[in-house]
Design an enzyme around this catalytic site. Structure first.
Site, PDB file in Angstrom:
ATOM      1  N   PHE A  11      33.476  46.158  48.148  1.00  0.00           N
ATOM      2  CA  PHE A  11      34.719  45.627  47.583  1.00  0.00           C
ATOM      3  C   PHE A  11      35.146  46.299  46.287  1.00  0.00           C
ATOM      4  O   PHE A  11      36.306  46.221  45.904  1.00  0.00           O
ATOM      5  CB  PHE A  11      34.614  44.100  47.420  1.00  0.00           C
ATOM      6  CG  PHE A  11      34.400  43.619  46.021  1.00  0.00           C
ATOM      7  CD1 PHE A  11      33.146  43.624  45.454  1.00  0.00           C
ATOM      8  CD2 PHE A  11      35.473  43.168  45.267  1.00  0.00           C
ATOM      9  CE1 PHE A  11      32.952  43.183  44.157  1.00  0.00           C
ATOM     10  CE2 PHE A  11      35.291  42.730  43.969  1.00  0.00           C
ATOM     11  CZ  PHE A  11      34.032  42.738  43.402  1.00  0.00           C
ATOM     12  N   LYS A  12      34.215  47.017  45.608  1.00  0.00           N
ATOM     13  CA  LYS A  12      34.608  47.691  44.364  1.00  0.00           C
ATOM     14  C   LYS A  12      35.744  48.700  44.613  1.00  0.00           C
ATOM     15  O   LYS A  12      36.519  48.999  43.712  1.00  0.00           O
ATOM     16  CB  LYS A  12      33.412  48.396  43.738  1.00  0.00           C
ATOM     17  CG  LYS A  12      32.208  47.484  43.456  1.00  0.00           C
ATOM     18  CD  LYS A  12      32.161  46.975  42.052  1.00  0.00           C
ATOM     19  CE  LYS A  12      30.958  46.122  41.694  1.00  0.00           C
ATOM     20  NZ  LYS A  12      30.347  45.270  42.708  1.00  0.00           N
ATOM     21  N   ASP A  13      35.834  49.201  45.850  1.00  0.00           N
ATOM     22  CA  ASP A  13      36.941  50.105  46.185  1.00  0.00           C
ATOM     23  C   ASP A  13      38.304  49.453  45.967  1.00  0.00           C
ATOM     24  O   ASP A  13      39.271  50.148  45.657  1.00  0.00           O
ATOM     25  CB  ASP A  13      36.867  50.522  47.662  1.00  0.00           C
ATOM     26  CG  ASP A  13      35.730  51.501  47.957  1.00  0.00           C
ATOM     27  OD1 ASP A  13      35.328  52.234  47.040  1.00  0.00           O
ATOM     28  OD2 ASP A  13      35.264  51.522  49.111  1.00  0.00           O
TER      29      ASP A  13
END
Ligand SMILES: *Cc1c(COP(=O)(O)O)cnc(C)c1O
Length: 496
Positions: free
Chosen positions: A111-113
């Protein structure tokens, strides 16, 4: 209306969103917070008819109000395009009575993307707006995942350079391969002979060295920070909560204005804080369910009002949540203290000095939106197994912490509000632990294990993993921890 940002720790003059993104952290060590939270100005129905990029614009224009429409739309189109493996950007999957919001379809399958794909564009746009013509240099120490996500975000973005240090023998072979194969002339990956702590303190030292700063400036460079407290990472995370709600509305799963619960596997408190901001912006949210692993500082905090980091640090199968200081909680503390910077600064001083602080009963009352829970290692593995047996759906270990916490919450509270679980990583990212939970053979090389998982889950191996089979190694620098600065100077071409 212009939304301005100020520090959580003092009452200095508020600055614009673009200035806050460039600065990262306030001079007094505080985090930037909006002085008022704007309300959504489109109806939920209208938003339900928009695609991800359009919803992103409607949310971000309110929080980043000094960006022009054209600037924001350019950032959004560059960030959420075919670098994601599905045109929906964040698809949702219903399983066992909850909706899994899959935040892992970007280039590094976690999810850091969602934030790191757009941050570089927000930063270079912010620089232009503020007449900063220096090249932005991002310096990061990583224990594996964040480094790769930052590299993938900054790769090829004009006006930026990124240098990532990692402990040479302290990341998994797949993580190392992901970083060493990173493309982009502006990227540099360096292994250090030392541990993560050495890499982190080395970076901090270079970052805060006045002489280095001056040398950089003379050569047209300036450091900036991509870490998770940057406003430019927080705001893009609000978007997918609004998006998730409007998809359920569009599908007729909820009534217009009906409430939902969000269940979020939490470490640094950034993701769930974004959900809280979504609620403040008018999204109909009932409970924010904060899921921790065995490092359950936040669970204890929601139970007792005492934040206490003085405890054993436990390594778990959900490593991105192995955190004892949840930096982004400081923003919530500031808001619930009645925006009292002096009070916030005092809590943070106590946290640094004693490792513990206690909030007031008045502040605790304002935490009614939150429910805390935690999952042990056994709970986490059981959640992966259960969902697979019931639905044939395979989730990663972080998401499984949330699934387990939600199961218990629902049973204990009887709260049947429709729930969205933030699914923060692809199971392929943590394939060893996932296969083990499923009782499968894990004694295979990484890439073969991925094929085995794909067969079990009935899905394709994600491109991010598949492409590693043939990707060229592009980085090969290894240095001692005393040589980090020399390597930075070499990469930037500014050796004295
Ligand atoms: C970073 C991360 C988390 C924790 O998110 P926070 O914003 O730090 O609370 C959860 N799951 C995964 C897979 C992550 O990478």
């Amino acid at each position: 209306m212009e939304v301005m940002y100020k520090s959580t720790r003092s009452d200095s003059t508020p600055i614009t969103a673009s200035q806050a993104i460039l600065k990262g952290l306030a001079d007094d060590g505080g985090l930037f917070v909006p002085t008022s939270v704007p309300h959504l100005d489109k109806s939920l129905r209208d938003l339900a008819g928009m695609n991800y990029r359009a919803v992103a614009y409607e949310v971000m224009k309110l929080m980043l109000s000094d960006f022009t429409e054209e600037e924001l739309k350019n950032c959004i189109s560059a960030a959420y395009a075919d670098n994601f493996d599905t045109p929906e950007i964040v698809p949702m999957r219903k399983a066992d009575g909850a909706w899994y919001l899959e935040l892992f379809h970007g280039p590094t399958i976690a999810f850091k993307d969602m934030a790191l794909q757009i941050l570089p564009h927000l930063m270079t746009t912010a620089a232009r707006k503020n007449k900063e013509d220096k090249t932005i240099v991002i310096l990061t120490a990583t224990s594996g995942d964040t480094g790769k996500a930052a590299l993938a975000g900054f790769a090829g973005v004009e006006g930026t350079r990124i240098i990532v240090f990692y402990p040479k023998d302290g990341v998994s072979s797949i993580q190392e391969r992901q970083m060493l194969t990173q493309e982009g002339e502006n990227t540099c990956v360096i292994g250090i002979r030392g541990n993560f702590h050495d890499a982190q303190s080395g970076v901090k030292k270079i970052f805060t060295d006045a002489a280095v700063k001056e040398l950089l400036a003379e050569n047209g460079y300036q450091f900036s920070s991509a870490n998770s407290i940057n406003v430019g990472r927080l705001v893009p995370q609000i978007v997918y909560y609004v998006y998730a709600y409007t998809r359920l509305l569009a599908a007729g799963e909820i009534q217009d204005g009906g409430e939902v619960n969000f269940v979020v596997p939490t470490g640094n408190f950034g993701n769930i804080l974004a959900a809280w901001y979504a609620k403040q912006m008018g999204l109909p949210v009932h409970k924010l369910i904060c899921a921790s692993n065995s490092n359950k500082v936040l669970y204890d905090f929601f139970q007792t009002g005492e934040y206490d980091r003085n405890r054993e640090f436990i390594l778990t199968s959900s490593p991105s949540m192995d955190i004892l200081i949840s930096s982004n909680l400081e923003r919530l503390i500031w808001h619930i203290s009645g925006c009292d910077s002096a009070a916030d600064a005092e809590y943070m001083r106590k946290l640094t000095q004693d490792g513990v602080y206690d909030i007031t009963p008045e502040m605790r009352q304002q935490l009614a939106d939150f429910a805390g829970g935690f999952a042990t290692e056994e709970d986490t593995a059981a959640a992966i197994r259960d969902l697979y047996e019931k639905e044939g759906y395979v989730i990663d270990t972080h998401t499984a912490v949330a699934a387990s916490v939600y199961g218990r919450y629902k049973a204990e509270s009887g709260d049947l509000t429709p729930a969205v679980v933030a699914s923060t990583a692809s199971p392929f990212k943590f394939e060893g632990s996932v296969m083990q939970a499923l009782g499968k053979d894990t004694d295979l090389p990484d890439l073969e294990l991925a094929d085995a998982l794909a067969a079990v889950a009935g899905v394709k191996v994600p491109y991010a993993v598949e492409s590693l089979k043939t990707a060229q190694i592009r980085h090969n620098i290894v240095c001692g921890k005393e040589e980090m600065l020399a390597e930075v100077e070499k990469f930037l071409g500014i050796e004295k």
